[in-house]
Design a protein around this motif. Structure first.
Motif, short mmCIF file in Angstrom:
data_model
loop_
_atom_site.label_atom_id
_atom_site.label_comp_id
_atom_site.label_asym_id
_atom_site.label_seq_id
_atom_site.Cartn_x
_atom_site.Cartn_y
_atom_site.Cartn_z
N SER A 48 55.61 67.04 47.63
CA SER A 48 55.00 67.57 46.45
C SER A 48 53.58 68.51 46.99
CB SER A 48 54.30 66.51 45.47
OG SER A 48 55.54 65.60 45.07
N ILE A 49 52.94 67.75 47.90
CA ILE A 49 51.66 68.36 48.24
C ILE A 49 52.07 69.95 49.13
CG2 ILE A 49 49.61 68.46 49.72
CD1 ILE A 49 49.60 65.26 49.37
N CYS A 50 53.10 69.80 50.02
CA CYS A 50 53.60 70.94 50.72
C CYS A 50 54.11 72.02 49.92
CB CYS A 50 54.51 70.41 51.78
SG CYS A 50 53.86 69.40 53.14
N LEU A 51 54.97 71.49 48.72
CA LEU A 51 55.70 72.34 47.91
C LEU A 51 54.69 73.01 47.10
CD1 LEU A 51 58.70 73.28 47.47
CD2 LEU A 51 58.73 71.33 45.68
N ARG A 52 53.82 72.34 46.68
CA ARG A 52 52.71 72.92 45.73
C ARG A 52 51.95 74.08 46.62
NH1 ARG A 52 49.37 71.32 41.59
NH2 ARG A 52 47.06 72.27 41.75
N ALA A 53 51.88 73.85 47.94
CA ALA A 53 51.17 75.10 48.55
C ALA A 53 52.32 76.26 48.76
CB ALA A 53 50.66 74.56 49.96
N GLU A 54 53.34 75.87 48.99
CA GLU A 54 54.43 76.86 49.15
C GLU A 54 54.73 77.66 47.72
OE1 GLU A 54 59.26 77.42 50.04
OE2 GLU A 54 57.91 75.45 50.66
N LEU A 55 54.78 77.11 46.74
CA LEU A 55 55.01 77.70 45.35
C LEU A 55 53.86 78.33 44.54
CD1 LEU A 55 57.77 75.14 44.06
CD2 LEU A 55 58.20 77.42 45.29
N VAL B 30 53.01 72.18 41.35
CA VAL B 30 53.74 70.93 41.79
C VAL B 30 52.82 69.72 41.67
CG1 VAL B 30 55.13 69.68 43.36
CG2 VAL B 30 55.28 72.19 43.17
N THR B 31 53.19 68.60 40.93
CA THR B 31 52.30 67.43 40.82
C THR B 31 53.04 66.13 41.25
OG1 THR B 31 50.90 68.67 38.85
CG2 THR B 31 50.95 66.01 38.85
N ALA B 32 52.38 65.44 41.88
CA ALA B 32 52.96 64.20 42.25
C ALA B 32 52.15 62.94 41.16
CB ALA B 32 52.53 63.97 43.68
N ILE B 33 53.01 62.24 40.62
CA ILE B 33 52.44 61.10 39.86
C ILE B 33 52.47 59.87 40.54
CG2 ILE B 33 52.97 59.87 37.56
CD1 ILE B 33 51.77 62.63 37.25
N CYS B 34 51.65 58.98 40.53
CA CYS B 34 51.49 57.81 41.20
C CYS B 34 51.06 56.68 40.43
CB CYS B 34 50.58 57.91 42.47
SG CYS B 34 50.93 59.25 43.55
#
Length: 568
Positions: free
Chosen positions: A462-469, A476-480
């Motif tokens: 999610s963190i990597c995809l957030r940077a890419e998109l 892009v958000t990761a829910i924990c």
């Protein structure tokens, strides 16, 4: 294609091109600076398949006459030019307008004026505000509000070239030497190589109008449906200047398009589709979901897709979005559970599509994504929630256990991100992807090695995809979540034990989670807030929030705690 010359009120001849379907609604395309009518070629080729399309070279550009002197380029005269074109190509009835940059600026003058009152059906504006609206907007930003002051300063920084255009000789020299064309190309690669003649004559647009209108604005209202397409990467016109115009455009729709100032050339299919949606609606067709969103804002009519929505966090999240007016597409591997959720959503009045999908099956997810696109459109928000639990020692976890867990918890998220992120990028209106990870992603435990591994992977993805998109305006958000009272406890597998112990641990875990008293509806509220604020990581439950802080401040403490046996 037919060509004709239209003579303006002051004798200037304008070259007009008409293509498309003769008996279809007419749409007039007005180009900006330093372009000519050819800028619309890509958009016109798409629109002419369904509409009658009119493109003309404005005065000073292309093959139209190029009068000298700035007086010939005042907005009142430009508005008369548009009126002359409309009267020639559509003597009776109304036309739709689509304009860009200075074409939009002059079209705003016509839309809010009297000359074409009753002759215009709709207006789609791109990267060109009304100068009167802009002048009033700048004055509003001067009030003691940090956000407004920032907006004004940013726009002035984007507009410094306008000051340069007022200088004698310098801009002409830059155009004649080719330096201006090269500069525009470096600032926006989507811009075509401009004509020196168009650039030189078009300087009069700025000199005749900008400071007069900005210093003494007389804003007028638009009485027709207006759609503003605001490119997110526009280096000349900021989004607030284009879109904060509700007081002057009561029937307004705002859509943020991923692209640069010359998005018309860069993504003609996006512009043509958006313009056609408004034209179709004004002509009596159903209002598209995108237009409803652009008119209402918030979550109203957003298309939200949620996997694993048959129960727990997925169901609660679907119900929470429905309460905000969203339209839902839900999936679950259990068809009857998905149907139960769909019924609850329909009872709330929501528009719902339900599907039985195995999120771990790449081919099934691809087919499902295409079906959703055809039946509902591209989702605005995707919640990859489907997941399963697994607990027990690493050495008792079989390869088959690992494969099943990774297939659902990680590959399921990957499949969802891959197919729907591509759809969002192609649509070019942004979106949000929410991946449900777990506090286990950063809270290690010796009995959760496999489960925590998959959830850590989801968090990192999610963190990597957030940077890419980010460049595509896709968040892009990761829910924990931490300990949440859902039925995952009754379906979690405990490895290395017999069936009797398996059932005992499931029952014990369910009691513990129920006693904890943190329901999935509270996680759903966190998800909605995270989407609204485009958060990168959103822990849910107090222990998840505390563990995230500790993982950064005292990771050694968590590593020590991981050795504790918390088997139920």
């Amino acid at each position: 294609m037919s060509h004709k010359w239209v003579t303006a009120s002051d004798g200037v001849r304008l070259l007009v091109r008409v293509t498309g379907v003769d008996d279809a609604p007419t749409v007039v395309l007005v180009h900006g600076y330093p372009d000519n009518g050819s800028m619309w070629d890509g958009v016109a080729a798409l629109l002419e398949q369904r509409f009658r399309v009119v493109v003309y070279d404005v005065r000073g550009a292309g093959r139209s006459d190029k009068p000298s002197g700035r007086a010939s380029y005042k907005l009142d005269q430009l508005s008369e030019d548009l009126a002359a074109v409309v009267d020639e190509v559509q003597p009776v009835g109304k036309v739709h307008l689509l304009a860009h940059d200075w074409g939009s600026i002059q079209t705003w003058h016509s839309v809010t004026g009297d000359r074409l009152r009753g002759r215009l059906a709709s207006f789609t504006s791109i990267s060109g505000p009304s100068l009167d609206h802009a002048g009033a907007w700048f004055r509003a930003q001067a009030r003691p509000n940090p956000k407004r002051i920032k907006n004004a300063l940013v726009q002035w920084a984007h507009s410094t070239y306008i000051l340069g255009f007022q200088l004698p000789l310098v801009p002409q020299l830059l155009w004649r030497t080719g330096a201006m064309g090269a500069l525009i190309g470096r600032m926006d690669p989507a811009a075509a190589a401009p004509s020196t003649s168009d650039g030189l004559h078009g300087l009069n647009l700025y000199r005749a109008n900008v400071f007069t209108r900005l210093s003494r604005p007389k804003p007028r209202n638009a009485e027709i449906p207006v759609q503003v397409l605001a490119p997110t990467g526009d280096k000349f016109v900021t989004t607030p200047l284009q879109t904060e115009i509700e007081r002057w455009a009561p029937d307004l729709r705002v859509r943020r398009i991923v692209g640069t100032h010359w998005v018309v050339r860069e993504k003609p299919h996006v512009i043509a589709k958006a313009a056609a949606e408004l034209i179709d609606h004004v002509e009596g067709g159903e209002e598209s979901r995108a237009l409803k969103q652009a008119r209402q804002g918030g979550f109203a009519h957003k298309l939200v897709l949620i996997t694993g929505a048959g129960s727990g966090i997925g169901r609660a999240t679907a119900l929470a979005f429905a309460d905000k007016g969203a339209d839902l597409v839900i999936t679950d591997i259990n068809g009857s559970a998905a149907a139960d959720t769909a019924k609850l959503l329909r009872d709330k009045g929501a528009t719902v599509g339900e599907y039985t999908v195995d999120s771990s099956d790449a081919e099934a997810v691809e087919k499902f994504a295409q079906q959703v696109k055809e039946e509902f459109g591209v989702p605005d928000i995707v919640v990859n929630n489907a997941g399963i639990g697994l607990s027990g020692p690493f050495l008792d976890t079989t390869v088959k256990d690992w494969e099943r867990l990774i297939d659902v918890n990680l590959w399921g998220v990957i499949h969802g991100c891959r197919v729907f992120a591509e759809q969002m990028r192609e649509r070019a209106e942004g979106g949000q992807i929410v991946n449900v990870a777990s506090a286990a992603a950063y809270l290690p435990s010796k009995i959760l090695s496999a489960y925590a591994t998959t959830k850590s992977a989801v968090l990192t993805l999610s963190i990597c995809l957030r940077a890419e998109l980010a460049a595509e305006n896709i968040g892009v958000t990761a829910i924990c979540p931490g300990i949440v009272n859902t039925n995952i406890t009754s379906t979690t597998r405990f490895v290395g034990v017999d069936d009797v112990e398996q059932k005992r641990r499931q029952k014990s875990s369910s009691k513990l989670y129920a006693k904890r008293g943190f329901g999935p509806e509270r996680v759903a509220r966190d998800i909605l807030r995270a989407v609204e604020k485009d958060k990168a990581i959103q822990p849910s439950t107090p222990e998840a929030k505390a563990a995230l802080v500790l993982s950064r401040l005292t990771p050694g403490l968590l590593r020590a705690a991981a050795k504790l046996d918390v088997t139920p």
